[in-house]
Design a protein around this motif. Structure first.
Motif, PDB file in Angstrom:
ATOM      1  N   UNK A 187       0.823  -1.199   0.000  1.00  0.00           N
ATOM      2  CA  UNK A 187       0.000   0.000   0.000  1.00  0.00           C
ATOM      3  C   UNK A 187       0.859   1.252   0.000  1.00  0.00           C
ATOM      4  N   UNK A 188       1.968   1.238   0.726  1.00  0.00           N
ATOM      5  CA  UNK A 188       2.860   2.397   0.743  1.00  0.00           C
ATOM      6  C   UNK A 188       3.406   2.669  -0.648  1.00  0.00           C
ATOM      7  N   UNK A 189       3.777   1.610  -1.353  1.00  0.00           N
ATOM      8  CA  UNK A 189       4.297   1.762  -2.698  1.00  0.00           C
ATOM      9  C   UNK A 189       3.216   2.330  -3.616  1.00  0.00           C
ATOM     10  N   UNK A 195       0.756   9.699  -5.116  1.00  0.00           N
ATOM     11  CA  UNK A 195       1.208  11.036  -4.727  1.00  0.00           C
ATOM     12  C   UNK A 195       2.116  11.668  -5.786  1.00  0.00           C
ATOM     13  N   UNK A 196       2.802  10.831  -6.558  1.00  0.00           N
ATOM     14  CA  UNK A 196       3.802  11.351  -7.481  1.00  0.00           C
ATOM     15  C   UNK A 196       3.298  11.512  -8.907  1.00  0.00           C
ATOM     16  N   UNK A 197       2.320  10.696  -9.312  1.00  0.00           N
ATOM     17  CA  UNK A 197       1.842  10.709 -10.698  1.00  0.00           C
ATOM     18  C   UNK A 197       0.510  11.451 -10.777  1.00  0.00           C
ATOM     19  N   UNK A 198       0.450  12.574 -11.468  1.00  0.00           N
ATOM     20  CA  UNK A 198      -0.799  13.328 -11.581  1.00  0.00           C
ATOM     21  C   UNK A 198      -1.924  12.472 -12.158  1.00  0.00           C
ATOM     22  N   UNK A 199      -3.071  12.496 -11.484  1.00  0.00           N
ATOM     23  CA  UNK A 199      -4.228  11.756 -11.955  1.00  0.00           C
ATOM     24  C   UNK A 199      -4.245  10.292 -11.582  1.00  0.00           C
ATOM     25  N   UNK A 210      -3.060   7.030   3.549  1.00  0.00           N
ATOM     26  CA  UNK A 210      -2.653   5.643   3.349  1.00  0.00           C
ATOM     27  C   UNK A 210      -1.204   5.427   3.780  1.00  0.00           C
ATOM     28  N   UNK A 211      -0.356   6.390   3.487  1.00  0.00           N
ATOM     29  CA  UNK A 211       1.048   6.271   3.870  1.00  0.00           C
ATOM     30  C   UNK A 211       1.210   6.281   5.388  1.00  0.00           C
ATOM     31  N   UNK A 236       8.791  14.692  -2.969  1.00  0.00           N
ATOM     32  CA  UNK A 236       8.166  15.003  -4.247  1.00  0.00           C
ATOM     33  C   UNK A 236       7.159  16.145  -4.119  1.00  0.00           C
ATOM     34  N   UNK A 237       6.503  16.209  -2.969  1.00  0.00           N
ATOM     35  CA  UNK A 237       5.511  17.264  -2.703  1.00  0.00           C
ATOM     36  C   UNK A 237       6.193  18.583  -2.332  1.00  0.00           C
TER      37      UNK A 237
END
Length: 315
Positions: A187-189, A195-199, A210-211, A236-237
């Motif tokens: 789930x973390x992955x 979180x990193x890929x838009x959409x 979830x993280x 990334x954020x």
């Protein structure tokens, strides 16, 4: 015939004994040296018997980690040089850093290719039928190698041919693994990709919630790998405060929760990566790494007031 028999024995022994033995150790440097030194020997048996795809996943994932560790060292050298106003040294260190990331990406991507050769193309069909726990773990390791290949390629600012959609493919592949059994890591992955890929984040989901849940699962299991993905998502954020919180949480957990005896190596690997992120913050702001024994603290933390005794009355 003798070579084939030897190759089959070596493959079986390495998968069933060497890898589990290594996973119970905490010596990351020795694991790194082993993978770099033995990969050519063990992979050469693919010339006389079946290709050792499962073993290759572990060897190239570990070897990729060696190159990435070197890249992080070069990055720290560059930051230190910048802090000291040594422009040429900083530029040279950054060039070495990118070269190391190219090598890391190439190794990770080879692990990913062997993973797909053994288990089939990830995310395009049914989940594989796993033989045992080690089979599942190697599948998870292959997913990690795919995501790491993309990340290292981005860090290198070069292209070695890692598909840009590999993150989404890896996220789909995590559905084949039991999240509770594997310390919240699937789930973390998956949440990190959201979180990193838009959409990529499904409607009604919150990647960072979830993280946080995955963090707790990893802490309770004594395998704190979810902290690494949480930290990557925070970077990334661009949320340094969240990154600090994850580092603090990891440091506190090390004091409170013992490492899982069967997976000490994975837990140590997670700590090593958290320390690397902490070192980067410290180097950027102070010119040196995280002081020994102070993981989870930062240069601008408020010092607790210390009660002092007024000695005037005693004189």
């Amino acid at each position: 015939m003798m070579y084939k028999t030897t190759g089959d024995v070596m493959q079986g022994f390495s998968r069933n004994h060497t890898v589990p033995y290594l996973m119970q150790s905490q010596d990351l440097a020795m694991g790194c040296a082993m993978s770099e030194a033995t990969a050519p020997l063990l992979m050469s048996f693919g010339r006389v018997t079946d290709e050792p795809d499962q073993l290759a996943v572990m060897l190239y994932l570990s070897a990729g980690g060696c190159a990435e560790e070197q890249a992080r060292e070069y990055e720290l050298d560059g930051l230190a040089a910048l802090k000291g106003l040594k422009a040429e040294e900083a530029e040279d260190a950054m060039i070495r850093q990118k070269r190391a990331y190219v090598l890391a990406s190439e190794r990770y991507f080879r692990a990913w290719q062997h993973h797909n050769a053994h288990y089939g193309e990830v995310g395009t069909g049914e989940c594989p039928a796993f033989d045992d726990d080690m089979d599942e773990f190697i599948y998870l390791a292959g997913l990690l190698s795919g995501l790491q290949a993309l990340n290292a390629q981005i860090q290198s600012t070069s292209s070695i041919g890692v598909p840009a959609n590999i993150g989404s493919v890896v996220a789909r592949g995590t559905g084949c693994l039991d999240n509770d059994k594997w310390w919240g890591t699937p789930m973390a992955l998956r949440a990190t990709v959201w979180a990193m890929v838009p959409g990529a984040q499904p409607q009604g989901e919150d990647a960072f919630e979830r993280l946080q849940i995955a963090d707790e699962q990893g802490e309770n299991a004594g395998v704190r790998l979810p902290h690494v993905f949480h930290a990557i998502a925070a970077i990334n954020k661009g949320d340094q405060q969240l990154l600090r919180e994850v580092i603090r949480e990891h440091a506190e957990s090390l004091e409170e929760d013992a490492a899982n005896e069967d997976w000490r190596f994975v837990d140590s690997m997670a700590t090593n990566m958290i320390v690397a992120m902490s070192d980067q913050l410290w180097m950027e702001n102070t010119g040196h790494r995280t002081p020994l024994g102070q993981l989870g603290t930062f240069w601008d933390d408020r010092q607790e007031a210390v009660e002092t005794m007024d000695l005037d009355d005693l004189l």
